[in-house]
Write an enzyme that holds these catalytic residues in place. Structure first.
Site, short mmCIF file in Angstrom:
data_model
loop_
_atom_site.label_atom_id
_atom_site.label_comp_id
_atom_site.label_asym_id
_atom_site.label_seq_id
_atom_site.Cartn_x
_atom_site.Cartn_y
_atom_site.Cartn_z
N HIS A 37 21.49 -2.88 -40.58
CA HIS A 37 20.64 -1.64 -41.07
C HIS A 37 20.86 -0.37 -40.22
O HIS A 37 21.03 0.76 -40.39
CB HIS A 37 19.12 -1.85 -41.09
CG HIS A 37 18.55 -2.93 -41.95
ND1 HIS A 37 18.22 -4.10 -41.66
CD2 HIS A 37 18.56 -2.81 -43.32
CE1 HIS A 37 17.83 -4.67 -42.92
NE2 HIS A 37 18.14 -3.98 -43.87
N SER A 185 21.13 -10.61 -42.47
CA SER A 185 20.37 -10.37 -43.46
C SER A 185 18.91 -10.81 -42.88
O SER A 185 18.79 -11.52 -41.95
CB SER A 185 20.62 -11.41 -44.61
OG SER A 185 19.51 -11.40 -45.44
#
Length: 283
Positions: A37, A185
């Site tokens: 991210h 993830s």
């Protein structure tokens, strides 16, 4: 970094930026941020004057029995990470702010929503398409950044933007991986120690299949079956392993040059997805 929780406050913040001629990049997330991210945010900073990040666990993309209630929510830690790398604005809305009472409109991208992950996660991509469209309407960014780990989602969002004439440029950013190849993830935190050791088998199987195709393998169905067997032998429960055209995500023929191999597998309670995409050299 400024933090807002309402659409009105977000738009009030954006107005002077736009009046000053600043470009705006947007990174939508569901939080529980990892280095993947943060890489999206770093890329956004390189490409625009201002960067907006949203943290919103979207209920409409979770199916019955999925992990919406247990999805990791780490808003305070996420905010600190975003502030540390120079994010300009954090949008942290409630569910009621995004989906008011009697909300009844949803979006479906036909031909993409029911393939691959869409076969087992019925309605998932309708939820994705709806929330992404809503967030684009709310933020009205010039650029938006998404990871390539979910290649099907990225393809669907590009189709959504094209079909609905949404004036935002979509940038896909390369998957960020752990040292052993496992794609980062938020759900990797569900893995036990033993499962974590087994998880990189998914990426290895994708790379092996890619290398066989580049070496001349043309029997894609047989290659897919071997990969599924290999994943089961490694302790995973594969849902699919598919050699596809990049453009449509439909099954590839030997004449297709731009390919993507998509895969999903379960490992204990965790569902893993990954992909590799590549170009064949004409024979």
């Amino acid at each position: 970094m400024s933090t807002v929780t309402t659409i009105e406050a977000l738009r009030d913040t954006l107005k002077p930026w736009r009046k000053a001629g600043n470009s705006v990049a947007f990174v939508p997330t569901m939080g529980n941020l990892h280095d993947g991210h943060l890489q999206l945010v770093e890329k956004a900073k390189e490409c625009a004057d201002k960067v907006v990040v949203s943290l919103f666990v979207n209920p409409t993309q979770f199916g019955v029995g999925e992990d919406f209630d247990h999805y990791p929510r780490t808003e305070s830690e996420d905010a600190k990470k975003l502030d540390a790398i120079g994010t300009d604005l954090l949008f942290l809305p409630s569910v009621s702010e995004i989906y008011p009472i009697n909300h009844r409109t949803s979006i479906s991208v036909s031909g993409l929503s029911d393939l691959h992950c869409g076969k087992t996660r019925v309605g998932h991509f309708d939820g994705v398409a709806t929330i992404v469209c809503k967030l684009f309407n709310i933020v009205q960014p010039d650029l938006a950044f998404f990871g390539e780990k979910d290649f099907q989602q990225l393809t669907l969002i590009r189709a959504l933007v094209r079909d609905l004439n949404i004036p935002v440029e979509i940038r896909g950013i390369e998957t960020v991986r752990e040292d052993d190849g496992l794609a980062m993830s938020s759900r990797n935190g569900y893995l036990s120690a033993d499962e974590r050791l087994a998880a990189p088998a998914l990426y290895r199987s994708l790379c092996q299949a890619r290398d066989r195709i580049l070496a001349g393998e043309q029997n894609y169905p047989a290659l897919e079956k071997r990969a599924m067997l290999s994943l089961r032998e490694a302790g995973l429960q594969p849902e699919y392993f598919s050699v596809c055209r990049q453009s449509s995500l439909m099954p590839a023929s030997t004449n297709d040059m731009e390919l993507v191999i998509l895969a999903a597998a379960r490992l204990g309670k965790t569902r893993l997805i990954d992909n590799v995409y590549f170009s064949k050299t004409p024979l």
